[in-house]
Structures are given as C-alpha cells and as structure tokens.
Design an enzyme around this catalytic site. Structure first.
Site, PDB file in Angstrom:
ATOM      1  N   ASP A 276       4.140  57.165 -26.675  1.00  0.00           N
ATOM      2  CA  ASP A 276       3.519  56.578 -25.483  1.00  0.00           C
ATOM      3  C   ASP A 276       3.650  57.616 -24.372  1.00  0.00           C
ATOM      4  OD1 ASP A 276       2.483  55.047 -23.519  1.00  0.00           O
ATOM      5  OD2 ASP A 276       3.857  53.363 -23.729  1.00  0.00           O
TER       6      ASP A 276
ATOM      7  N   ASP B  22      -8.368  49.337 -25.200  1.00  0.00           N
ATOM      8  CA  ASP B  22      -8.477  50.788 -25.415  1.00  0.00           C
ATOM      9  C   ASP B  22      -9.573  51.086 -26.415  1.00  0.00           C
ATOM     10  OD1 ASP B  22      -5.992  50.902 -24.146  1.00  0.00           O
ATOM     11  OD2 ASP B  22      -4.894  51.050 -26.044  1.00  0.00           O
TER      12      ASP B  22
ATOM     13  N   HIS C 117      -4.123  49.020 -27.523  1.00  0.00           N
ATOM     14  CA  HIS C 117      -4.419  47.782 -26.799  1.00  0.00           C
ATOM     15  C   HIS C 117      -5.856  47.412 -27.179  1.00  0.00           C
ATOM     16  CE1 HIS C 117      -1.658  49.837 -23.930  1.00  0.00           C
ATOM     17  NE2 HIS C 117      -1.282  48.641 -23.541  1.00  0.00           N
TER      18      HIS C 117
ATOM     19  N   ASP D  38       5.559  59.388 -18.215  1.00  0.00           N
ATOM     20  CA  ASP D  38       5.102  59.360 -19.619  1.00  0.00           C
ATOM     21  C   ASP D  38       4.857  60.746 -20.198  1.00  0.00           C
ATOM     22  OD1 ASP D  38       5.186  56.601 -19.972  1.00  0.00           O
ATOM     23  OD2 ASP D  38       3.115  56.303 -19.345  1.00  0.00           O
TER      24      ASP D  38
ATOM     25  N   GLU E 281       8.519  44.792 -24.784  1.00  0.00           N
ATOM     26  CA  GLU E 281       8.820  46.145 -24.294  1.00  0.00           C
ATOM     27  C   GLU E 281       9.368  46.064 -22.873  1.00  0.00           C
ATOM     28  OE1 GLU E 281       5.733  49.044 -25.084  1.00  0.00           O
ATOM     29  OE2 GLU E 281       6.204  50.083 -23.220  1.00  0.00           O
TER      30      GLU E 281
HETATM   31  C1  XUL Z   1       3.409  50.806 -19.821  1.00  0.00           C
HETATM   32  C2  XUL Z   1       3.560  50.945 -21.278  1.00  0.00           C
HETATM   33  C3  XUL Z   1       2.488  50.321 -22.101  1.00  0.00           C
HETATM   34  C4  XUL Z   1       2.979  49.614 -23.308  1.00  0.00           C
HETATM   35  C5  XUL Z   1       1.945  48.852 -24.050  1.00  0.00           C
HETATM   36  O1  XUL Z   1       4.339  51.509 -19.099  1.00  0.00           O
HETATM   37  O2  XUL Z   1       4.493  51.551 -21.765  1.00  0.00           O
HETATM   38  O3  XUL Z   1       1.570  51.301 -22.436  1.00  0.00           O
HETATM   39  O4  XUL Z   1       3.580  50.506 -24.193  1.00  0.00           O
HETATM   40  O5  XUL Z   1       1.274  47.926 -23.264  1.00  0.00           O
HETATM   41 CO    CO Z   2       5.110  51.817 -23.735  1.00  0.00          CO
END
Ligand code: XUL
Ligand code: CO
Length: 438
Positions: free
Chosen positions: A337, A103, A100, A308, A231
C-alpha cells in the site's frame, strides 16, 4: 497487451547484481524455515496507488505518465487498465493483487449502473486471474471518496447513506467472492469525527457494529469464507478515526461480539501516525490471535502524514518479519500500500519501487530467520524473565496467589532480588551483526 514491452520477467540474480531490473534478495523458490519465500511473503500489488495514483497533491495536479490509460471514466478504459495491471504483476512475479471497488471500475449515474460497470471489469479480472494464476488477496469498498460519504459511511448521521454503504459492501463482497478473494478489508475511511459537539459517538459506534454484523451474516449467506480484516489508522481523513490503532480495534470488536469474525490488517505508516512502531502493532495483534495481513509501506520521520512510501529499510523489514515468522501471515499477505513519489512519474518507476520493496522484505525475512535459528533474541528474553520460573512466579502465573500471600513473601525477604541489566545496547549490536552477515 504490451504496456511494458521493453521489460521481461524480473529475475533473481543475487546480492552482487547491479541490474536495477533484477531481484538481489527475493528468490521466490528459496526455502526458509520450511517454506518458500513466495509463500512466506505473499506479495501483493495494490491497484489504487499503482494503477489509479495520479501523483496529485494539495498543491498541484497529476504527474504520472500512464500511456495505456486514456484518462476517461469509460468501462473500456478500465478493462484495458486491468489487463495492464496483470501484465505488471506477472512481470514482477507478484502472486496477489488487491483493490477497492472504485479503483477497478468507474461509478455510473445510479448504483445499479455502477454495479454493472463493476461486473464488466470483474469479468476481465477473472479472465486475467485464470490466464496468469495471480490471485486476489483482498477486496474492499471505497466509502470515502464520493461526497455522499462526507459524514462517514457506516457511522454517518444520514441513514440513507448508511443504506447506500451497505449495498456497496454487499456488492463488493459478492465480487470479492466471485474472484476467490482470500480476505475482505474494512479500512475506516471517514468513520470518525471532526468535532464531538455535533457527534453522537455511542450511536455511531453501535451503527458501525451493526454494519459489521450484517457483513458477517451476508458473507455466510453467499458462502464467502475469506477472512474479514479491519485496518487501523488514527488520523486522516477525520481528526479522530474510530479504528485508531490495534488496541482500539480489538476493544471495539470485543465489546460488540465481533472478535471471532475479524483480524487486523496492520499498516506501517498508520502505526507510526498512532505513535507506535509497526513491530508494536504487529505484536499486539499477534499475541491476541488477530494478526491478519499487512499493508507494507513506510512514512517519513519529518512529515506527520500518511506518505505511503515504499519500504526499503532492512531494520524495519527485519522487525516486521520477526513478528510475521512468529505468528504466520496466511491467508494475509504483504500488500504494498505504497505509491511512487509524484516526481517518479515514469511507468518504469513502478518496477523499481516494487523490486526495492520486495528485496527489502526478502532480506528482512532472511535476517529474521537467522536470528531465530540461533535464538539470538530469545536468549535475552529468557534471561530477563528467568526469576519468573521460580516457585513464586509459577504460582502467580497459575492464579494461585493473592495480595496477602505476596505481602507475606516479600515481608519475609525484606527486599526484592536485585534487577539484571536490560542489555538494550548489546541487543541492538547483535541485530546489526545479523544484518551485516546475511
Ligand atoms: C488508507 C489506506 C487504504 C486501505 C484500504 O490510508 O491504507 O488504502 O488500505 O482502504
Ligand atoms: Co492501507
């Protein structure tokens, strides 16, 4: 830069290896179905969790030890961190990274100051890409962390925040283009609502579609040829996210004439939060030509939020790879991720986490390829639908039958043909046999 001086390049040592800093399954040059593992998997290190994750949770602050990071918001610190990130990807042998905007570089007091910070760090990212050959899988804009986005970005009720978001995506597209990014991702962030009593849903969705059309137009203007991805995610941070699953995203894209410009970036933990399996979401996107890329992680069955975690389950990776082999992934990739647990705070844990995820996907790839080679699952599917190959089935599939003709057919027979077994348990046993033998 030697943040990881005690670690050398992670090597493939084979399944018998007990070295925790070696691959047992990921052998980048090994050819499967005519392509190297490297090219099938296109592993990607995500910048936000791996280099900006602090380990904080709602009950406590950060825990991560990141000795190279002075904790400040200075551009110099961000540039140093970027060099460390490339050292990490290089030692891991990951061919891609993703970020991002916020980031990689700190926000300034104004948007122009923020953009200048972003450019200064992008200079280092470009140098490091050229030095290492590591590429940018995708860029994206963080339009959810700053308080200005409390009501959303492209779906906000505040028109000036909408303008801010547009300017932010414009800049993120320019930088992604400059760095040769192969895709550009939109994750909905705060694009959703908490309460319909104060929300004009139709107006918000119209604004979101207009925003995406402007992004497509701007990409064309600057010559960015990367793939746009949305996404899907159903929950967090809003109660109802607009991009809740693959079906909702495709419906939105189709309704607003955006389908030709977008594919989907499917994430495992998002799929499970939506009440689907990852395999379902991948297949749903794939069958419509919209499978773009994946965010590889996993949730926890006992916890109902987006944990995650790094994926280590061969059953999951086999399912994912079965679909990816069917539809292909490039220019997408397998983006981790995923974040190490807050109790796994040492830099070394970042290596263990990624090695485990890469090995799990490499083995899943091998298992899926073995199943496909023997047509082990196709046989069951073919058998199950076999009577659709009849004259009757062919006519229905060709759109040559109506209700009257179907009624006439079945009236003539009196009863439909008996059903065959679905063989689910046998199929599950077959999958376990392939997991055992690869
Ligand atoms: C949030 C997520 C994000 C996206 C990118 O749950 O997955 O990190 O991948 O904005
Ligand atoms: Co993501």
């Amino acid at each position: 830069m030697t943040a990881f001086s005690q670690i050398s390049r992670i090597a493939y040592e084979g399944p018998q290896s007990e070295n925790p800093l070696a691959f047992r399954w990921y052998n980048a040059d090994e050819v499967i179905e005519g392509k190297t593992m490297r090219d099938h998997l296109r592993f990607t290190v995500c910048y936000w969790h791996t280099f900006r994750g602090t380990g904080s949770d709602p009950f406590g602050g950060g825990t991560m030890q990141r000795p190279w990071d002075d904790g400040s918001d200075s551009v110099a610190n961000a540039q140093k961190r970027a060099r460390v990130a490339f050292e990490f990807c290089e030692k891991l042998g990951a061919p891609y990274y993703a970020f991002h905007d916020r980031d990689v570089a700190p926000e300034g007091k104004t948007l122009s100051e923020t953009n200048a910070n972003f450019d200064a760090v992008a200079d280092v990212l470009l140098q490091e890409q050229q030095r290492t050959g590591i590429k940018l899988l995708w860029g994206t804009a963080n339009m959810f962390s700053h308080p200005r986005f409390m009501h959303g970005a492209a779906t906000t009720c505040n028109v000036e925040v909408y303008a801010y978001a547009a300017a932010q995506v414009k800049k993120a597209l320019e930088v992604t283009h400059r760095l040769g990014g192969e895709n550009y991702v939109f994750w909905g962030g705060r694009e959703g609502y908490q309460n319909l009593f104060n929300t004009d849903m139709k107006r918000e969705l119209d604004h979101l579609a207009a925003f995406f059309h402007m992004a497509v137009a701007y990409a064309e203007e600057i010559g960015f040829k990367g793939q746009f991805l949305i996404e899907p995610k159903p929950k967090e941070p809003t109660k109802h996210q607009y991009d809740s699953d693959a079906a909702a995203c495709l419906n939105f894209l189709r309704a607003y004439d955006l389908l030709p410009y977008f594919k989907l970036n499917i994430e495992t933990n998002h799929a499970t939060l939506a009440g689907h399996t990852m395999m379902h979401e991948l297949e749903y996107a794939g069958m419509q030509g919209a499978l773009g890329s994946i965010d590889a992680n996993t949730g926890d069955l006992l916890l109902g939020w987006d944990t995650d975690q790094f994926p280590t389950d061969y059953y999951l990776t086999t399912q994912v790879m079965l679909v990816l082999l069917k539809y292909g992934l490039a220019p997408g990739g397998v983006n981790f991720d995923a974040k190490v647990r807050r109790e796994s705070f040492e830099p070394m844990d970042l290596f263990y986490a990624h090695i485990g995820g890469m090995d799990a996907f490499a083995r899943g790839l091998k298992i899926a390829a073995a199943l496909r080679k023997d047509r082990a699952l196709e046989k069951f599917v073919e058998q199950r639908y076999a009577n659709w190959n009849s004259d009757l089935g062919a006519k229905i599939e060709a759109g040559q039958m109506n209700f009257q003709q179907l009624e006439q057919f079945i009236m003539g027979k009196g009863e439909a043909a008996p059903n065959g077994s679905g063989r689910q348990e046998l199929i599950e046993n077959v999958i376990n046999r392939y997991i055992d033998k690869v």
